[in-house]
Design a protein around this motif. Structure first.
Motif, PDB file in Angstrom:
ATOM      1  N   VAL A   1       6.310   2.801 -10.660  1.00 41.63           N
ATOM      2  CA  VAL A   1       7.388   3.759 -10.420  1.00 41.63           C
ATOM      3  C   VAL A   1       7.521   4.722 -11.602  1.00 41.63           C
ATOM      4  O   VAL A   1       7.681   5.940 -11.413  1.00 41.63           O
ATOM      5  CB  VAL A   1       8.718   3.022 -10.142  1.00 41.63           C
ATOM      6  CG1 VAL A   1       9.896   3.978 -10.165  1.00 41.63           C
ATOM      7  CG2 VAL A   1       8.639   2.304  -8.810  1.00 41.63           C
ATOM      8  N   MET A   2       7.432   4.212 -12.816  1.00 31.30           N
ATOM      9  CA  MET A   2       7.536   5.076 -13.998  1.00 31.30           C
ATOM     10  C   MET A   2       6.378   6.073 -14.038  1.00 31.30           C
ATOM     11  O   MET A   2       6.572   7.243 -14.356  1.00 31.30           O
ATOM     12  CB  MET A   2       7.560   4.247 -15.282  1.00 31.30           C
ATOM     13  CG  MET A   2       7.727   5.085 -16.540  1.00 31.30           C
ATOM     14  SD  MET A   2       9.269   6.016 -16.602  1.00 31.30           S
ATOM     15  CE  MET A   2      10.402   4.717 -16.958  1.00 31.30           C
ATOM     16  N   ASP A   3       5.192   5.630 -13.709  1.00 30.95           N
ATOM     17  CA  ASP A   3       4.034   6.510 -13.654  1.00 30.95           C
ATOM     18  C   ASP A   3       4.296   7.640 -12.651  1.00 30.95           C
ATOM     19  O   ASP A   3       4.095   8.826 -12.956  1.00 30.95           O
ATOM     20  CB  ASP A   3       2.798   5.701 -13.255  1.00 30.95           C
ATOM     21  CG  ASP A   3       1.503   6.486 -13.289  1.00 30.95           C
ATOM     22  OD1 ASP A   3       1.515   7.709 -13.063  1.00 30.95           O
ATOM     23  OD2 ASP A   3       0.453   5.865 -13.510  1.00 30.95           O
ATOM     24  N   ALA A   4       4.770   7.288 -11.465  1.00 31.32           N
ATOM     25  CA  ALA A   4       5.056   8.297 -10.437  1.00 31.32           C
ATOM     26  C   ALA A   4       6.161   9.240 -10.898  1.00 31.32           C
ATOM     27  O   ALA A   4       6.068  10.464 -10.730  1.00 31.32           O
ATOM     28  CB  ALA A   4       5.450   7.615  -9.122  1.00 31.32           C
ATOM     29  N   GLN A   5       7.208   8.692 -11.507  1.00 30.38           N
ATOM     30  CA  GLN A   5       8.325   9.523 -11.982  1.00 30.38           C
ATOM     31  C   GLN A   5       7.863  10.499 -13.056  1.00 30.38           C
ATOM     32  O   GLN A   5       8.258  11.657 -13.059  1.00 30.38           O
ATOM     33  CB  GLN A   5       9.452   8.626 -12.506  1.00 30.38           C
ATOM     34  CG  GLN A   5      10.724   9.363 -12.844  1.00 30.38           C
ATOM     35  CD  GLN A   5      10.732  10.009 -14.216  1.00 30.38           C
ATOM     36  OE1 GLN A   5      10.080   9.518 -15.142  1.00 30.38           O
ATOM     37  NE2 GLN A   5      11.431  11.102 -14.359  1.00 30.38           N
ATOM     38  N   GLN A   6       7.007  10.046 -13.960  1.00 31.16           N
ATOM     39  CA  GLN A   6       6.503  10.934 -15.008  1.00 31.16           C
ATOM     40  C   GLN A   6       5.638  12.036 -14.415  1.00 31.16           C
ATOM     41  O   GLN A   6       5.699  13.187 -14.856  1.00 31.16           O
ATOM     42  CB  GLN A   6       5.738  10.132 -16.057  1.00 31.16           C
ATOM     43  CG  GLN A   6       6.644   9.270 -16.893  1.00 31.16           C
ATOM     44  CD  GLN A   6       5.886   8.336 -17.816  1.00 31.16           C
ATOM     45  OE1 GLN A   6       4.683   8.128 -17.697  1.00 31.16           O
ATOM     46  NE2 GLN A   6       6.610   7.734 -18.763  1.00 31.16           N
ATOM     47  N   TRP A   7       4.839  11.720 -13.403  1.00 37.06           N
ATOM     48  CA  TRP A   7       4.018  12.742 -12.752  1.00 37.06           C
ATOM     49  C   TRP A   7       4.922  13.790 -12.094  1.00 37.06           C
ATOM     50  O   TRP A   7       4.688  14.993 -12.244  1.00 37.06           O
ATOM     51  CB  TRP A   7       3.080  12.113 -11.712  1.00 37.06           C
ATOM     52  CG  TRP A   7       2.169  13.132 -11.125  1.00 37.06           C
ATOM     53  CD1 TRP A   7       0.930  13.487 -11.571  1.00 37.06           C
ATOM     54  CD2 TRP A   7       2.434  13.974  -9.993  1.00 37.06           C
ATOM     55  NE1 TRP A   7       0.416  14.492 -10.789  1.00 37.06           N
ATOM     56  CE2 TRP A   7       1.319  14.807  -9.814  1.00 37.06           C
ATOM     57  CE3 TRP A   7       3.506  14.109  -9.122  1.00 37.06           C
ATOM     58  CZ2 TRP A   7       1.253  15.757  -8.797  1.00 37.06           C
ATOM     59  CZ3 TRP A   7       3.445  15.055  -8.112  1.00 37.06           C
ATOM     60  CH2 TRP A   7       2.323  15.863  -7.958  1.00 37.06           C
ATOM     61  N   ILE A   8       5.962  13.325 -11.389  1.00 36.78           N
ATOM     62  CA  ILE A   8       6.885  14.258 -10.723  1.00 36.78           C
ATOM     63  C   ILE A   8       7.577  15.141 -11.756  1.00 36.78           C
ATOM     64  O   ILE A   8       7.691  16.359 -11.577  1.00 36.78           O
ATOM     65  CB  ILE A   8       7.917  13.492  -9.873  1.00 36.78           C
ATOM     66  CG1 ILE A   8       7.222  12.828  -8.677  1.00 36.78           C
ATOM     67  CG2 ILE A   8       9.033  14.419  -9.398  1.00 36.78           C
ATOM     68  CD1 ILE A   8       8.083  11.817  -7.943  1.00 36.78           C
ATOM     69  N   ALA A   9       8.031  14.558 -12.850  1.00 35.51           N
ATOM     70  CA  ALA A   9       8.715  15.340 -13.888  1.00 35.51           C
ATOM     71  C   ALA A   9       7.793  16.402 -14.474  1.00 35.51           C
ATOM     72  O   ALA A   9       8.207  17.562 -14.662  1.00 35.51           O
ATOM     73  CB  ALA A   9       9.232  14.407 -14.991  1.00 35.51           C
ATOM     74  N   ARG A  10       6.531  16.044 -14.755  1.00 32.72           N
ATOM     75  CA  ARG A  10       5.574  17.031 -15.271  1.00 32.72           C
ATOM     76  C   ARG A  10       5.343  18.138 -14.254  1.00 32.72           C
ATOM     77  O   ARG A  10       5.323  19.320 -14.596  1.00 32.72           O
ATOM     78  CB  ARG A  10       4.247  16.370 -15.622  1.00 32.72           C
ATOM     79  CG  ARG A  10       4.202  15.686 -16.953  1.00 32.72           C
ATOM     80  CD  ARG A  10       2.788  15.292 -17.367  1.00 32.72           C
ATOM     81  NE  ARG A  10       2.104  14.491 -16.374  1.00 32.72           N
ATOM     82  CZ  ARG A  10       2.186  13.161 -16.274  1.00 32.72           C
ATOM     83  NH1 ARG A  10       2.948  12.483 -17.109  1.00 32.72           N
ATOM     84  NH2 ARG A  10       1.516  12.515 -15.340  1.00 32.72           N
ATOM     85  N   LYS A  11       5.191  17.764 -12.990  1.00 36.49           N
ATOM     86  CA  LYS A  11       4.942  18.752 -11.932  1.00 36.49           C
ATOM     87  C   LYS A  11       6.127  19.693 -11.800  1.00 36.49           C
ATOM     88  O   LYS A  11       5.959  20.912 -11.692  1.00 36.49           O
ATOM     89  CB  LYS A  11       4.678  18.014 -10.611  1.00 36.49           C
ATOM     90  CG  LYS A  11       4.404  18.925  -9.437  1.00 36.49           C
ATOM     91  CD  LYS A  11       2.995  19.488  -9.492  1.00 36.49           C
ATOM     92  CE  LYS A  11       2.588  20.120  -8.185  1.00 36.49           C
ATOM     93  NZ  LYS A  11       2.912  21.543  -8.101  1.00 36.49           N
TER      94      LYS A  11
END
Length: 95
Positions: free
Chosen positions: A68-78
């Motif tokens: 979940v943290m990996d996905a959240q970090q990707w979304i935040a960068r995007k």
């Protein structure tokens, strides 16, 4: 599942067979994101093909926050990159 109409925009690596998939839907002010979590397993009854389920085994629950943290970090960068691109558009058009 409605997300399957569009391909995912990001899939995390497997963390002890647990991964997260990020889906995007276009909105009036940019994309909206949702995340699905799945556990991957080999199905012995189907020639050991890899499959996935939304049910997570108790011994793999500790990997859910990592995915979940990996996905959240990707979304935040995007979202940061998209916001930066929107801010730069007027400058590029007026130059």
């Amino acid at each position: 599942m409605p997300e399957s109409k569009n391909p995912p925009v990001y899939e995390t690596p497997w963390y002890n067979r647990v991964s997260a998939t990020v889906w995007a839907r276009a909105g009036q002010h940019g994309d909206f994101y949702s995340v699905t979590i799945q556990e991957h397993f080999q199905d012995a009854s189907d020639g050991d093909k890899w499959k996935s389920t939304k049910s997570i085994s108790a011994d793999r629950l500790g990997n859910v926050p990592v995915a979940v943290m990996d996905a959240q970090q990707w979304i935040a960068r995007k979202q940061r990159n998209d916001a930066q691109a929107r801010r730069e558009q007027p400058r590029a058009a007026s130059a």
